[in-house]
Design a protein around this motif. Structure first.
Motif, PDB file in Angstrom:
ATOM      1  N   PHE A 222       0.811  -1.217   0.000  1.00 16.01           N
ATOM      2  CA  PHE A 222       0.000   0.000   0.000  1.00 16.01           C
ATOM      3  C   PHE A 222       0.850   1.276   0.000  1.00 16.01           C
ATOM      4  CE2 PHE A 222      -3.050  -3.150   1.778  1.00 16.01           C
ATOM      5  CZ  PHE A 222      -3.986  -3.058   0.755  1.00 16.01           C
TER       6      PHE A 222
ATOM      7  N   LEU B 213      -8.231   6.183   6.235  1.00 10.96           N
ATOM      8  CA  LEU B 213      -7.808   5.310   5.141  1.00 10.96           C
ATOM      9  C   LEU B 213      -8.442   3.935   5.302  1.00 10.96           C
ATOM     10  CD1 LEU B 213      -5.722   4.974   2.785  1.00 10.96           C
ATOM     11  CD2 LEU B 213      -4.029   4.355   4.510  1.00 10.96           C
TER      12      LEU B 213
ATOM     13  N   LEU C 102      -8.197   0.078   3.690  1.00 15.94           N
ATOM     14  CA  LEU C 102      -7.362  -0.780   2.845  1.00 15.94           C
ATOM     15  C   LEU C 102      -8.078  -2.082   2.557  1.00 15.94           C
ATOM     16  CD1 LEU C 102      -4.013  -0.443   4.867  1.00 15.94           C
ATOM     17  CD2 LEU C 102      -4.736   0.910   2.877  1.00 15.94           C
TER      18      LEU C 102
ATOM     19  N   GLU D  98     -10.063   7.894   2.108  1.00 14.79           N
ATOM     20  CA  GLU D  98      -9.307   7.341   0.977  1.00 14.79           C
ATOM     21  C   GLU D  98      -9.344   5.817   1.040  1.00 14.79           C
ATOM     22  OE1 GLU D  98      -5.331   9.010   0.346  1.00 14.79           O
ATOM     23  OE2 GLU D  98      -4.707   7.076  -0.498  1.00 14.79           O
TER      24      GLU D  98
ATOM     25  N   ARG E 181      -7.557   2.219  -0.557  1.00  8.76           N
ATOM     26  CA  ARG E 181      -6.476   1.613  -1.366  1.00  8.76           C
ATOM     27  C   ARG E 181      -6.742   0.118  -1.471  1.00  8.76           C
ATOM     28  NH1 ARG E 181      -0.956   4.798   0.743  1.00  8.76           N
ATOM     29  NH2 ARG E 181      -1.891   6.873   0.601  1.00  8.76           N
TER      30      ARG E 181
ATOM     31  N   SER F  52     -10.121   7.876  -9.030  1.00  3.16           N
ATOM     32  CA  SER F  52      -9.259   6.712  -8.810  1.00  3.16           C
ATOM     33  C   SER F  52      -8.015   6.805  -9.683  1.00  3.16           C
ATOM     34  CB  SER F  52     -10.027   5.432  -9.113  1.00  3.16           C
ATOM     35  OG  SER F  52     -10.495   5.450 -10.438  1.00  3.16           O
ATOM     36  N   GLU F  53      -6.938   6.219  -9.181  1.00  2.00           N
ATOM     37  CA  GLU F  53      -5.711   6.167  -9.989  1.00  2.00           C
ATOM     38  C   GLU F  53      -4.955   4.886  -9.654  1.00  2.00           C
ATOM     39  OE1 GLU F  53      -2.471   8.829  -8.902  1.00  2.00           O
ATOM     40  OE2 GLU F  53      -3.281   9.074  -6.897  1.00  2.00           O
TER      41      GLU F  53
ATOM     42  N   VAL G 260      -1.478   3.124  -8.913  1.00  2.00           N
ATOM     43  CA  VAL G 260      -0.176   3.563  -8.410  1.00  2.00           C
ATOM     44  C   VAL G 260       0.747   2.345  -8.362  1.00  2.00           C
ATOM     45  CG1 VAL G 260       1.038   4.627  -6.460  1.00  2.00           C
ATOM     46  CG2 VAL G 260      -1.329   5.282  -6.950  1.00  2.00           C
TER      47      VAL G 260
ATOM     48  N   MET H  76      -1.460  -0.706  -7.064  1.00  2.00           N
ATOM     49  CA  MET H  76      -2.652  -0.630  -6.202  1.00  2.00           C
ATOM     50  C   MET H  76      -3.596   0.398  -6.807  1.00  2.00           C
ATOM     51  SD  MET H  76      -1.940   1.735  -2.946  1.00  2.00           S
ATOM     52  CE  MET H  76      -0.931   3.223  -3.036  1.00  2.00           C
TER      53      MET H  76
ATOM     54  N   ARG I   2      -5.903   3.470  -5.949  1.00  2.00           N
ATOM     55  CA  ARG I   2      -6.132   4.458  -4.885  1.00  2.00           C
ATOM     56  C   ARG I   2      -7.347   5.292  -5.285  1.00  2.00           C
ATOM     57  NH1 ARG I   2      -2.293   9.736  -3.960  1.00  2.00           N
ATOM     58  NH2 ARG I   2      -2.336   9.687  -1.706  1.00  2.00           N
TER      59      ARG I   2
ATOM     60  N   LYS J 190      -9.811   8.443  -3.891  1.00  2.00           N
ATOM     61  CA  LYS J 190     -10.036   9.451  -2.843  1.00  2.00           C
ATOM     62  C   LYS J 190     -11.506   9.807  -2.786  1.00  2.00           C
ATOM     63  CE  LYS J 190      -5.650  11.618  -2.580  1.00  2.00           C
ATOM     64  NZ  LYS J 190      -4.966  12.881  -2.559  1.00  2.00           N
TER      65      LYS J 190
ATOM     66  N   ILE K 192       2.215   8.626  -0.249  1.00  2.00           N
ATOM     67  CA  ILE K 192       2.561   7.297  -0.764  1.00  2.00           C
ATOM     68  C   ILE K 192       4.078   7.242  -0.776  1.00  2.00           C
ATOM     69  CG2 ILE K 192       2.548   5.823  -2.809  1.00  2.00           C
ATOM     70  CD1 ILE K 192      -0.240   6.718  -3.363  1.00  2.00           C
TER      71      ILE K 192
END
Ligand SMILES: C[S@@+](CC[C@H](N)C(=O)[O-])C[C@H]1O[C@@H](n2cnc3c(N)ncnc32)[C@H](O)[C@@H]1O
Length: 233
Positions: free
Chosen positions: A21, A141, A143, A173, A175, A200-201, A203, A216, A218, A220, A230
């Motif tokens: 992560f 966050l 996960l 957020e 992940r 979303s992106e 990474v 991953m 991610r 937001k 990160i």
């Protein structure tokens, strides 16, 4: 070809979570939710380091003995399937299937020795996606390791969208790692999920056990003002 009848209880180490992560030590000051943490060592080790980690998983409704039994029943099958499909994995980190087995078992024993105390402290909560027993915006966050996308064959697109929407309801957020399925193919749900969640992106992270599984997702929350770093490699 890797196929499991059901979603297996299997636990990764704290170091694997931090690497998957892209977490920096700063994350220990944040309120973190692990969804589907199962018998991973993330909660026990992270909280011992001063973190604020809560984990949810349906197996937390079982007793310690029952979870131990399920781990014992699963261990051989997972190791066997990994051995038969060894060419789908990178062995730099674990060396061999036996090395992998040792690290996984160590992590699951760390979880088991912490489980009952963690239940009492409310760090382990029996719950399951796509419904979480928390108020809106309770975490910085959320996960999800080795559950969403990995089990694309078991969980459909609708489940993925509901689960991610729910994680975004309770956290600023989200992940998710990995974004490949059990056979290390890009999840059939990934493109539709990214379209559904424009914040979303993908990474790249410094963890790649499944070949090609080094990204991953991610996402937001659209109102999120918190910036959780990160780790840069
Ligand atoms: C392969 S394990 C991964 C465990 C841990 N996250 C890790 O990476 O080491 C998948 C986990 O998902 C959990 N699970 C199954 N259905 C779930 C649901 N609906 N919501 C949350 N977790 C679920 C299982 O009990 C299991 O512990």
């Amino acid at each position: 070809m890797i196929h499991y009848e059901n979603i297996v209880p299997w636990g990764r180490s704290y170091t694997e979570y931090v690497t998957m992560f892209g977490l920096t030590p700063y994350f220990l000051s944040k309120k973190v939710l692990g969804c589907g943490d199962g018998p991973a060592a993330f909660n026990s080790v992270g909280n011992a380091f001063g973190g604020h980690i809560t984990s949810i998983d349906p197996i937390f409704s079982l007793t310690k003995k029952e979870i131990e039994k399920r781990i014992d029943q699963t261990f051989g099958e997972v190791i066997n399937q990994t051995r038969l499909n060894a060419d789908k994995f990178n062995w730099d980190m674990f060396g061999s299937v036996e090395g992998l087995g040792k690290i996984r078992m160590k992590s699951m024993l760390q979880f088991l020795s912490d489980f009952e105390q963690g239940l009492e402290e409310g760090r382990y909560i029996a719950a399951e996606l796509p419904k979480l027993p928390f108020e809106d915006n309770s975490f910085d966050l959320a996960l999800c390791s080795h559950f969403l996308f990995l089990y694309s064959e078991h969980l459909d697109l609708d489940f993925h969208i509901k689960a991610i929407s729910e994680m975004l309801r309770v956290a600023s957020e989200v992940r998710i790692f990995p974004v490949v399925d059990l056979n290390a193919n890009r999840s059939i749900h990934l493109d539709a999920v990214m379209k559904m969640f424009p914040n979303s992106e993908l990474v790249k992270v410094n963890y790649e056990f499944q070949k090609g599984g080094n990204q991953m997702l991610r996402i937001k929350h659209e109102d999120s003002k918190t910036q959780i770093e990160i780790r840069k490699e």
